[in-house]
Design an enzyme around this catalytic site. Structure first.
Site, short mmCIF file in Angstrom:
data_model
loop_
_atom_site.label_atom_id
_atom_site.label_comp_id
_atom_site.label_asym_id
_atom_site.label_seq_id
_atom_site.Cartn_x
_atom_site.Cartn_y
_atom_site.Cartn_z
N THR A 10 -25.94 28.40 -46.83
CA THR A 10 -25.41 30.00 -47.43
C THR A 10 -26.06 31.25 -47.10
O THR A 10 -25.62 32.31 -47.49
CB THR A 10 -25.40 30.10 -49.04
OG1 THR A 10 -26.50 29.28 -49.24
CG2 THR A 10 -24.15 28.78 -49.33
N ARG A 11 -27.38 31.21 -47.05
CA ARG A 11 -28.46 32.53 -47.07
C ARG A 11 -30.05 31.66 -46.15
O ARG A 11 -29.79 30.54 -45.79
CB ARG A 11 -28.52 32.53 -48.66
CG ARG A 11 -29.40 31.67 -49.51
CD ARG A 11 -29.40 32.18 -50.96
NE ARG A 11 -29.39 31.33 -52.00
CZ ARG A 11 -30.34 31.46 -51.87
NH1 ARG A 11 -31.90 31.96 -52.06
NH2 ARG A 11 -30.57 29.98 -53.21
N ASN A 82 -32.28 21.56 -43.93
CA ASN A 82 -32.85 22.66 -44.73
C ASN A 82 -33.12 23.37 -45.49
O ASN A 82 -34.38 23.47 -46.08
CB ASN A 82 -32.51 23.61 -43.41
CG ASN A 82 -32.65 25.11 -43.98
OD1 ASN A 82 -33.85 26.14 -43.66
ND2 ASN A 82 -31.65 25.88 -44.36
N SER A 136 -43.21 22.91 -43.81
CA SER A 136 -43.60 23.68 -44.32
C SER A 136 -45.17 23.62 -44.14
O SER A 136 -45.36 22.46 -43.96
CB SER A 136 -43.46 23.64 -45.96
OG SER A 136 -44.60 25.26 -46.40
N TYR A 151 -43.53 21.93 -54.94
CA TYR A 151 -43.32 22.17 -53.31
C TYR A 151 -44.36 20.95 -52.61
O TYR A 151 -43.34 20.59 -51.76
CB TYR A 151 -43.54 23.61 -53.29
CG TYR A 151 -42.85 23.59 -52.17
CD1 TYR A 151 -41.20 24.34 -51.54
CD2 TYR A 151 -43.23 24.14 -51.06
CE1 TYR A 151 -40.87 24.07 -50.56
CE2 TYR A 151 -43.06 24.79 -49.13
CZ TYR A 151 -41.93 25.30 -49.81
OH TYR A 151 -40.76 24.93 -48.19
N LYS A 155 -43.14 18.54 -49.46
CA LYS A 155 -42.91 18.26 -47.95
C LYS A 155 -44.09 17.47 -47.74
O LYS A 155 -43.59 17.36 -45.91
CB LYS A 155 -42.81 20.05 -47.39
CG LYS A 155 -42.40 21.43 -48.09
CD LYS A 155 -41.02 20.54 -46.96
CE LYS A 155 -39.43 22.63 -47.53
NZ LYS A 155 -38.99 21.94 -47.39
N1 LIG Z 1 -38.92 31.01 -46.07
C1 LIG Z 1 -40.30 30.66 -46.53
O1 LIG Z 1 -41.80 31.33 -46.19
C2 LIG Z 1 -40.48 29.08 -45.91
C3 LIG Z 1 -41.59 28.32 -45.01
C4 LIG Z 1 -41.84 27.62 -44.51
C5 LIG Z 1 -40.76 26.78 -45.06
N2 LIG Z 1 -39.48 27.16 -45.75
C6 LIG Z 1 -38.64 26.69 -46.04
O2 LIG Z 1 -36.96 26.29 -44.79
C7 LIG Z 1 -35.97 26.09 -45.66
C8 LIG Z 1 -35.05 27.09 -46.05
O3 LIG Z 1 -35.95 28.10 -46.79
P1 LIG Z 1 -35.47 28.98 -46.97
O4 LIG Z 1 -36.77 30.40 -46.94
O5 LIG Z 1 -34.38 29.73 -46.48
O6 LIG Z 1 -35.15 28.97 -48.95
P2 LIG Z 1 -33.52 30.27 -49.70
O7 LIG Z 1 -33.75 32.17 -49.44
O8 LIG Z 1 -33.81 29.91 -51.25
O9 LIG Z 1 -32.55 29.51 -49.13
C9 LIG Z 1 -32.57 28.59 -49.30
C10 LIG Z 1 -30.86 27.64 -49.48
O10 LIG Z 1 -31.16 26.32 -49.69
C11 LIG Z 1 -29.80 25.99 -50.31
N3 LIG Z 1 -30.08 24.81 -51.98
C12 LIG Z 1 -30.99 24.65 -52.68
N4 LIG Z 1 -30.64 23.93 -53.54
C13 LIG Z 1 -29.50 22.65 -52.50
C14 LIG Z 1 -29.33 22.15 -52.71
N5 LIG Z 1 -29.88 20.78 -54.20
N6 LIG Z 1 -28.55 21.69 -51.88
C15 LIG Z 1 -28.16 22.43 -51.04
N7 LIG Z 1 -28.24 23.42 -50.69
C16 LIG Z 1 -29.39 23.89 -51.68
C17 LIG Z 1 -29.79 26.79 -51.16
O11 LIG Z 1 -28.05 27.26 -51.38
P3 LIG Z 1 -27.88 28.21 -52.57
O12 LIG Z 1 -27.19 29.70 -52.23
O13 LIG Z 1 -26.83 27.62 -53.20
O14 LIG Z 1 -29.32 28.29 -53.43
C18 LIG Z 1 -30.01 27.84 -50.24
O15 LIG Z 1 -28.76 28.13 -49.04
C19 LIG Z 1 -36.22 24.76 -47.17
O16 LIG Z 1 -36.30 23.83 -46.81
C20 LIG Z 1 -37.65 25.80 -47.07
O17 LIG Z 1 -39.10 25.37 -47.93
C21 LIG Z 1 -39.28 28.66 -46.41
#
Ligand SMILES: NC(=O)c1ccc[n+]([C@@H]2O[C@H](COP(=O)([O-])OP(=O)(O)OC[C@H]3O[C@@H](n4cnc5c(N)ncnc54)[C@H](OP(=O)(O)O)[C@@H]3O)[C@@H](O)[C@H]2O)c1
Length: 227
Positions: A10-11, A82, A136, A151, A155
């Site tokens: 979704t985002r 993801n 991560s 967190y 991971k």
């Molecule tokens: N951003 C970073 O710096 C970073 C670094 C390392 C790893 N990551 C990893 O990359 C991935 C994406 O992160 P992001 O930064 O894009 O995060 P984000 O912007 O917070 O987006 C998270 C996404 O996960 C969905 N989600 C959360 N809980 C869920 C559930 N129970 N069932 C289904 N969907 C769910 C959210 O849906 P809703 O819109 O419904 O909430 C949203 O689409 C994650 O696994 C995160 O741990 C991110």
């Protein structure tokens, strides 16, 4: 053309990955935990991709998603696990509750495993199937931080799941973990150095460009990193 499921589309990074896969002509399922997503998003993908309701914290939702997918498709080429949460703000390893730990692992760790279990019959019908677990650097042994307890543990354990799945699915499905780096999303925050497309790039590489026989690894920017 591959059929691909991206959870949490979704985002943030998941949405970017899914959109780029659509742009490259693939048949993409955008995972959302809530099908009542806003109209703008629905209009955006209607006719060129699909929404699939899948809440990775909920077994019934994962099972229902696999059933629904099976009504529409016979095979899944790539699963991108993801979806994730980062609920540790203001908490540390000394004060975090057991309940918070469990909640985080339900979404970030047990959920992705259950998604694999439920979608495996479709993955094994594909010619060169791949599972990509979005992990991560905070899940690396040297990246563990007492101030991000649930967190980091989620991971670290997801990486363990990658290793075990790679062993169990050897010669059947490629299974890898990937770190997108620190990315400017709702989760990563404003101070993150990477743009969303930069974060998505390493995941897209593993989905579309990496040697399909690579399995049991952890990657960032197309290169292996330490567990
Ligand atoms: N951003 C970073 O710096 C970073 C670094 C390392 C790893 N990551 C990893 O990359 C991935 C994406 O992160 P992001 O930064 O894009 O995060 P984000 O912007 O917070 O987006 C998270 C996404 O996960 C969905 N989600 C959360 N809980 C869920 C559930 N129970 N069932 C289904 N969907 C769910 C959210 O849906 P809703 O819109 O419904 O909430 C949203 O689409 C994650 O696994 C995160 O741990 C991110």
């Amino acid at each position: 053309m591959s059929t691909i499921l991206v959870t949490g589309a979704t985002r943030g990074i998941g949405r970017e990955v899914a959109r780029e896969l659509v742009n490259q002509g693939h048949n993409v399922y955008f995972g959302t935990r809530d099908l009542a997503v806003d109209t703008e998003l629905v209009d955006d993908i209607e006719g060129i991709a699909h929404w699939l309701a899948i809440d990775t914290s909920n077994s019934d939702s994962i099972r229902a998603a696999a059933e629904r997918f099976g009504e529409l498709e016979s095979q899944l080429d790539i699963l991108i696990n993801n979806a994730g949460i980062y609920p540790d703000q203001g908490l540390n390893i000394l004060d975090i509750s057991r309940e918070r730990m469990v909640d985080t692992l339900q979404t970030n760790t047990f959920g992705p495993l259950e998604v694999v279990q439920e979608f495996l019959p479709y993955l094994t019908k594909a010619t060169q199937p791949r599972i990509i677990n979005v992990s991560s650097g905070l899940g690396q042994i040297t990246g563990l931080s007492a101030d991000n307890p649930s967190y980091c543990l989620s991971k670290l354990a997801l990486n363990g799941i990658t290793l075990m799945l790679a062993e169990k699915l050897k010669d059947q499905v490629a299974v890898n973990s990937v770190c997108p780096g620190w990315v400017k999303t709702d989760m990563g925050g404003e101070n993150a150095p990477r743009s969303i497309p930069e974060g998505a790039a390493g995941i897209l590489w593993l989905a579309l460009e990496a040697d399909p026989t690579l399995t049991g690894g952890f990657y960032r920017d197309g290169k292996p990193i330490e567990w």
